[in-house]
Write an enzyme that holds these catalytic residues in place. Structure first.
Site, PDB file in Angstrom:
ATOM      1  N   TYR A   1      25.797  32.617  47.488  1.00  0.00           N
ATOM      2  CA  TYR A   1      26.516  33.335  46.428  1.00  0.00           C
ATOM      3  C   TYR A   1      25.915  33.028  45.060  1.00  0.00           C
ATOM      4  O   TYR A   1      25.666  31.868  44.721  1.00  0.00           O
ATOM      5  CB  TYR A   1      28.013  32.965  46.417  1.00  0.00           C
ATOM      6  CG  TYR A   1      28.833  33.599  47.534  1.00  0.00           C
ATOM      7  CD1 TYR A   1      28.270  34.516  48.423  1.00  0.00           C
ATOM      8  CD2 TYR A   1      30.174  33.280  47.703  1.00  0.00           C
ATOM      9  CE1 TYR A   1      29.028  35.085  49.439  1.00  0.00           C
ATOM     10  CE2 TYR A   1      30.938  33.850  48.717  1.00  0.00           C
ATOM     11  CZ  TYR A   1      30.352  34.748  49.586  1.00  0.00           C
ATOM     12  OH  TYR A   1      31.103  35.311  50.583  1.00  0.00           O
TER      13      TYR A   1
HETATM   14  N1  LIG Z   1      31.837  36.302  55.252  1.00  0.00           N
HETATM   15  C1  LIG Z   1      31.391  37.330  54.588  1.00  0.00           C
HETATM   16  O1  LIG Z   1      30.360  37.931  54.920  1.00  0.00           O
HETATM   17  C2  LIG Z   1      32.167  37.791  53.385  1.00  0.00           C
HETATM   18  C3  LIG Z   1      31.986  39.096  52.886  1.00  0.00           C
HETATM   19  C4  LIG Z   1      32.751  39.499  51.793  1.00  0.00           C
HETATM   20  C5  LIG Z   1      33.659  38.612  51.227  1.00  0.00           C
HETATM   21  N2  LIG Z   1      33.790  37.345  51.702  1.00  0.00           N
HETATM   22  C6  LIG Z   1      34.736  36.372  51.097  1.00  0.00           C
HETATM   23  O2  LIG Z   1      35.991  36.988  50.941  1.00  0.00           O
HETATM   24  C7  LIG Z   1      36.394  36.945  49.574  1.00  0.00           C
HETATM   25  C8  LIG Z   1      37.249  38.149  49.222  1.00  0.00           C
HETATM   26  O3  LIG Z   1      36.606  39.353  49.507  1.00  0.00           O
HETATM   27  P1  LIG Z   1      36.011  40.297  48.380  1.00  0.00           P
HETATM   28  O4  LIG Z   1      35.889  39.536  47.124  1.00  0.00           O
HETATM   29  O5  LIG Z   1      34.837  40.925  48.994  1.00  0.00           O
HETATM   30  O6  LIG Z   1      37.061  41.482  48.237  1.00  0.00           O
HETATM   31  P2  LIG Z   1      38.621  41.623  48.039  1.00  0.00           P
HETATM   32  O7  LIG Z   1      39.280  40.313  48.084  1.00  0.00           O
HETATM   33  O8  LIG Z   1      39.045  42.671  48.971  1.00  0.00           O
HETATM   34  O9  LIG Z   1      38.675  42.242  46.552  1.00  0.00           O
HETATM   35  C9  LIG Z   1      38.498  41.398  45.458  1.00  0.00           C
HETATM   36  C10 LIG Z   1      38.380  42.193  44.177  1.00  0.00           C
HETATM   37  O10 LIG Z   1      39.505  43.035  43.972  1.00  0.00           O
HETATM   38  C11 LIG Z   1      39.876  43.019  42.585  1.00  0.00           C
HETATM   39  N3  LIG Z   1      41.213  42.374  42.521  1.00  0.00           N
HETATM   40  C12 LIG Z   1      41.621  41.219  43.120  1.00  0.00           C
HETATM   41  N4  LIG Z   1      42.925  40.983  42.890  1.00  0.00           N
HETATM   42  C13 LIG Z   1      43.364  42.012  42.131  1.00  0.00           C
HETATM   43  C14 LIG Z   1      44.621  42.340  41.574  1.00  0.00           C
HETATM   44  N5  LIG Z   1      45.683  41.586  41.763  1.00  0.00           N
HETATM   45  N6  LIG Z   1      44.710  43.484  40.845  1.00  0.00           N
HETATM   46  C15 LIG Z   1      43.653  44.287  40.648  1.00  0.00           C
HETATM   47  N7  LIG Z   1      42.424  44.027  41.148  1.00  0.00           N
HETATM   48  C16 LIG Z   1      42.279  42.904  41.891  1.00  0.00           C
HETATM   49  C17 LIG Z   1      38.820  42.192  41.868  1.00  0.00           C
HETATM   50  O11 LIG Z   1      37.696  43.002  41.493  1.00  0.00           O
HETATM   51  P3  LIG Z   1      37.689  44.053  40.280  1.00  0.00           P
HETATM   52  O12 LIG Z   1      38.646  43.554  39.246  1.00  0.00           O
HETATM   53  O13 LIG Z   1      36.285  44.096  39.835  1.00  0.00           O
HETATM   54  O14 LIG Z   1      38.110  45.347  40.906  1.00  0.00           O
HETATM   55  C18 LIG Z   1      38.362  41.266  42.967  1.00  0.00           C
HETATM   56  O15 LIG Z   1      37.106  40.703  42.763  1.00  0.00           O
HETATM   57  C19 LIG Z   1      35.065  36.856  48.817  1.00  0.00           C
HETATM   58  O16 LIG Z   1      35.227  36.375  47.508  1.00  0.00           O
HETATM   59  C20 LIG Z   1      34.303  35.915  49.712  1.00  0.00           C
HETATM   60  O17 LIG Z   1      34.701  34.578  49.491  1.00  0.00           O
HETATM   61  C21 LIG Z   1      33.076  36.937  52.790  1.00  0.00           C
END
Ligand SMILES: NC(=O)c1ccc[n+]([C@@H]2O[C@H](COP(=O)([O-])OP(=O)(O)OC[C@H]3O[C@@H](n4cnc5c(N)ncnc54)[C@H](OP(=O)(O)O)[C@@H]3O)[C@@H](O)[C@H]2O)c1
Length: 355
Positions: free
Chosen positions: A86
């Site tokens: 990351y």
């Molecule tokens: N193992 C893997 O391959 C893999 C892949 C993906 C993710 N992950 C892990 O999973 C975690 C979470 O997944 P993700 O970050 O991909 O997506 P997610 O949790 O589905 O979405 C996160 C994004 O949504 C927005 N957000 C979050 N809370 C909010 C709220 N209360 N109100 C409005 N907008 C909000 C923010 O972006 P904006 O404000 O820019 O919209 C935030 O960065 C990652 O950080 C990572 O640690 C792992």
């Protein structure tokens, strides 16, 4: 502190004493076990912390990210997910570095309970167990801790370099045997690969404790459900990543209001087909006095997973903390799942996901 079940003595003085009402429900009341560790029912994901390309990270965000971290730990969240890959470009490793700094600067006993789940990339040059041990030591250095909570393989190489797969598995065994990690897990492993690695590790006396997979109302296909039932039968915890569908399940994006950067291409294709689901999320949120992201994250908890929503601002962190401490009713789960099935658009699978 009054937990809510015992009535508090009523003060007879004219000016009632100040009662400090916690901003959010104390998540420890719903703690979950993962391997030898006790975790909050939700963790926070930190992919965005260092990622300029997809998430628009800038170093000027660091003080707010630290506030997010402190707020989360103060409110009982003890799981943080990161990865050694990351951070984009020269910021590679930034997420682990930031977490390391935030942990070391955190004041308070809750620091001792923090669990870091990091992921090790299956880079093509990581071909021996020792290379994984070295990668683990580098992560420990960035994180400024002595032991990683959950060491996860970020993805399987089974689809494109099957011979490398054994090195990854032996890498996990070596980290565990050297006591560098408390538990091991995988990420993006499909049902078949999951069973294979589970059996392999078991023969070497290493329990497989977690499986991280894309899991949300936008990503609840047959594979996800099969992985969940395999995990349940083998005592493996499912960690749900992208529980907010990268932000699409927050309700704030529309075809006319897309995020900046590459996400806009994906969202443009998916959001128009999400109406039934977003309408249902909104309606349930309204009836329960919650917000859309809180309902979407709570769904993951109700399905028996540990969601790790990504957070970029204190406001988002505060809101997402309100996803714990309550539960959707079975009828609401059905409504949401029916709406998700009725929505023609689904999330695309991670390219690294195996069968
Ligand atoms: N193992 C893997 O391959 C893999 C892949 C993906 C993710 N992950 C892990 O999973 C975690 C979470 O997944 P993700 O970050 O991909 O997506 P997610 O949790 O589905 O979405 C996160 C994004 O949504 C927005 N957000 C979050 N809370 C909010 C709220 N209360 N109100 C409005 N907008 C909000 C923010 O972006 P904006 O404000 O820019 O919209 C935030 O960065 C990652 O950080 C990572 O640690 C792992």
């Amino acid at each position: 502190m009054n937990g809510g079940s015992t009535p508090m003595a009523v003060s007879m003085s004219r000016t009632p004493p100040m009662i400090k009402i916690p901003r959010v429900f104390w998540p420890w009341q719903q703690k979950v076990k993962l391997g030898p560790m006790t975790l909050s029912p939700m963790g926070f994901g930190t992919w965005a912390w260092g990622n300029q390309l997809l998430w628009g990270y800038q170093e000027s965000m660091d003080s707010e990210l630290q506030q997010i971290f402190n707020l989360a730990v103060d409110n009982g969240i003890n799981l943080f997910d990161t990865a050694d890959s990351y951070g984009t470009g020269k910021l590679n490793g930034q997420s682990e570095k930031l977490l390391g700094r935030f942990i070391s600067e955190f004041e308070g006993e809750a620091r001792n309970n923090i669990v870091i789940a990091t992921k090790f990339a299956a880079y093509p040059w990581r071909l021996t167990p020792n290379q994984f041990v070295n990668a683990c030591k580098s992560s420990l250095g960035r994180l400024q801790i002595e032991q990683i909570g959950i060491a996860q393989l970020h993805w399987s190489t089974a689809n494109y370099a099957p011979l490398q797969e054994r090195a990854l598995w032996d890498g996990l065994v070596a980290m565990y045997d050297k006591g560098l990690v408390q538990a091991v897990g995988v990420s993006n492993y499909g049902p078949k690969q999951l069973l294979k690695i589970h059996d392999y590790l078991k023969e070497r006396g290493v329990p497989l404790s977690s499986a991280q997979v894309q899991f949300s109302l936008l990503s609840m296909g047959e594979d996800q459900m099969e992985i969940k039932s395999i995990c349940d039968s083998l005592g493996i915890r499912v960690i749900a990543y992208s529980p907010l569908g990268l932000g699409m399940l927050t309700g704030k994006y529309t075809p006319a209001n897309l995020p900046r950067g590459p996400r806009s291409f994906l969202f443009r294709q998916i959001i128009p087909g999400l109406e039934p689901l977003l309408v249902t999320l909104k309606e349930i949120a309204r009836k329960r006095g919650k917000t859309i992201p809180q309902v979407a994250i709570n769904w993951c908890i109700c399905k028996g997973t540990i969601p790790i929503p990504g957070v970029k601002s204190v406001k988002q962190a505060e809101e997402n903390l309100g996803a714990v401490g309550w539960k959707l009713r079975p009828s609401e789960l059905d409504e949401l799942e029916n709406a998700a099935r009725d929505s023609p658009a689904k999330m695309i699978q991670n390219v690294f996901q195996t069968s």
